[in-house]
Design an enzyme around this catalytic site. Structure first.
Site, short mmCIF file in Angstrom:
data_model
loop_
_atom_site.label_atom_id
_atom_site.label_comp_id
_atom_site.label_asym_id
_atom_site.label_seq_id
_atom_site.Cartn_x
_atom_site.Cartn_y
_atom_site.Cartn_z
N HIS A 155 0.76 -1.16 -0.15
CA HIS A 155 0.04 -0.40 -0.03
C HIS A 155 0.83 1.06 0.09
CE1 HIS A 155 -3.85 -1.91 0.80
NE2 HIS A 155 -2.99 -2.53 1.29
N ASP A 190 4.14 9.83 -1.25
CA ASP A 190 2.76 9.02 -0.20
C ASP A 190 2.13 7.73 -1.11
OD1 ASP A 190 0.46 8.45 1.44
OD2 ASP A 190 -0.10 10.00 1.00
#
Ligand code: ADP
Length: 462
Positions: free
Chosen positions: A157, A350
């Protein structure tokens, strides 16, 4: 379809009312499992004395939740130590924050072996296993060593950096190269996927086809890209009803016709909130015409810059930055997004960033706000129509805030509709199905002989 067994460190086990407290990853997995009636395995959230770990099983709405306790010592090394003080900074490109300890790495490997032992007891031969995130990189290797031959997939992720950073991880082959024991390794972006391909090709000399199918010993490992999305239509519906949410009405009233800029982040150094605050300060300095007419609402993080900016520019009737450090319901967040003229989503790095996508989903298509987005967020791939910024460049961010606030309606609508369309085509409903389809797709059985250099590398890593 075969039973899917999802494995993640945290499991959103429902309480007696069926409710859960969950973060981004858990929300995504829960929506997948609800549709697929599978098994969700992971840590119970409890740490106990060694030897007193218990395994619990609970069925709810067709999903079986199986959780295990972890001993306090193992948890300290596996989770706090190696996963969060070593892997998290390295995978977010922050070598300066890494604190390596071989004892913690041993604890991490042991934690994964413990998970493998517990999980194996529940597995059936046809189960398809889907492992999530950086806590569990070596889980497939531990399962294979226990004789598990099921299909095993992995999804990361968070970001995955280039080989120069990965190889700064002492004994990196024990963790990074162990990914070769999966049948499919999924990433958020092509950039992440290419970085693993570079590592395997250049550092480990592993042969591949198209740098996406690698030959590891007698098995094939494939790399794929599966960007996580959000439920666009559902979030848009929540945002449309914002007038019904008292908290949103109160914020809008308190703005007294000023424009609002919003930031919503978990408290983490990767989110770049300090630089963002300084960029807002720079914006007020460089573009003084906006003073008194813009309020920046930062949800969730308190920073010392807040005090400085408010002290310097604030007036009795205007507080330039408001910060709120609390969780909000989805409807309130959706309403606050829709009430904001711009969003500042400027992480230094991110994996994806769902806030960026939620902000787009929440806008009024006839009068949308502007997304100011870090080029280093995975979401930037699909959100090219945002105002993309370098989060290390405060002056450029200040200029982007000015541009967002001055942007004509036609341009705002065009940028918003482009992004809304792209994001709707990648709705989260299809994400898990696409991953499992790729994982279970038959692959050619003939495995070419392993190049000598690669085979010796793998052997050395054992
Ligand atoms: P990360 O997973 O790194 O924290 P993301 O932006 O990908 O970052 O996901 C964060 C999720 O948490 C989003 O769905 C966002 O709406 C939610 N969230 C963040 N802050 C809050 C808050 N204060 N209250 C409620 N939800 C929040």
């Amino acid at each position: 379809m075969a039973r899917v067994v999802v494995v993640s460190n945290r499991v959103a086990v429902p309480n007696r009312d069926g409710a859960t407290r969950a973060g981004g990853l858990e929300v995504v997995l829960r929506s997948f499992l609800k549709r697929n009636q599978g098994v969700w395995f992971g840590w119970s959230g409890r740490t106990v004395a060694k030897g007193e770990e218990q395994v619990r099983e609970l069925k709810h709405s067709g999903v079986t939740y199986i959780t295990t306790d972890i001993s306090r010592g193992d948890f300290q090394e596996y989770y706090n130590g190696f996963a969060n003080r070593m892997l998290w900074p390295i995978l977010h490109y922050r070598l300066d924050l890494v604190e390596f300890s071989s004892r913690e790495m041993a604890g991490y490997l042991r934690g994964n072996e413990m998970f493998a032992d517990r999980l194996q007891a529940f597995l059936e031969p046809d189960d398809v296993i889907w492992v999530h995130d950086y806590h569990l990189l070596p889980l497939a290797k531990a399962l294979r060593e226990r004789g598990v031959e099921n299909k095993i997939g992995f999804f990361l992720h968070i970001p995955f950096p280039p080989p120069d950073l990965l190889t700064a991880l002492p004994k990196h082959e024990r963790t990074i190269l162990s990914l070769c024991h999966y049948d499919l390794v999924g990433f958020q972006t092509d950039n992440d996927a290419n970085n693993l391909a570079d590592y395997l090709t250049d550092e480990c000399r592993m042969p591949s086809r198209d740098r996406r199918t690698f030959i590891a010993g007698t098995r094939m490992m494939r790399i794929g890209v599966f960007p996580v999305g959000v439920e666009m239509a559902e979030f848009e519906r929540l945002a449309r009803r914002m007038a019904k949410v008292t908290a949103v009405r109160e914020v809008v009233r308190s703005l007294a016709d000023r424009s609002m800029i919003i930031g919503v982040d978990r408290l983490d150094y990767s989110k770049g909130i300090g630089t963002r605050m300084r960029a807002f300060e720079q914006f007020l300095t460089s573009y003084p015409r906006w003073r008194g007419s813009v309020t920046y609402l930062q949800i969730r993080r308190i920073d010392e810059t807040v005090g400085r900016v408010n002290g310097h520019y604030g007036e009795a009737a205007w507080t330039p930055i408001r910060y709120v450090n609390r969780p909000y319901g989805r409807s309130t967040l959706a309403g606050l997004f829709r009430s904001s003229r711009a969003a500042l989503v400027t992480p230094l790095r991110d994996g994806m960033n769902l806030v960026a996508k939620e902000y787009v989903a929440a806008q009024d298509p006839e009068d949308p706000g502007v997304l100011i987005l870090s080029r280093f967020a995975g979401a930037a791939v699909e959100c090219q129509a945002a105002l993309l910024v370098n989060p290390y460049d405060q002056e450029a961010m200040a200029a982007a805030i000015d541009q967002a606030l001055s942007m004509p309606l036609d341009e705002r609508k065009a940028r918003h509709s482009t992004m809304f369309k792209i994001l709707s085509e990648n709705d989260i409903k299809d994400w898990g199905t696409r991953f499992i389809a790729a994982l279970t797709r038959p692959v050619p059985v003939a495995v070419p002989r392993l190049a000598a250099s690669a085979s010796s590398y793998l052997a050395a890593a054992e």
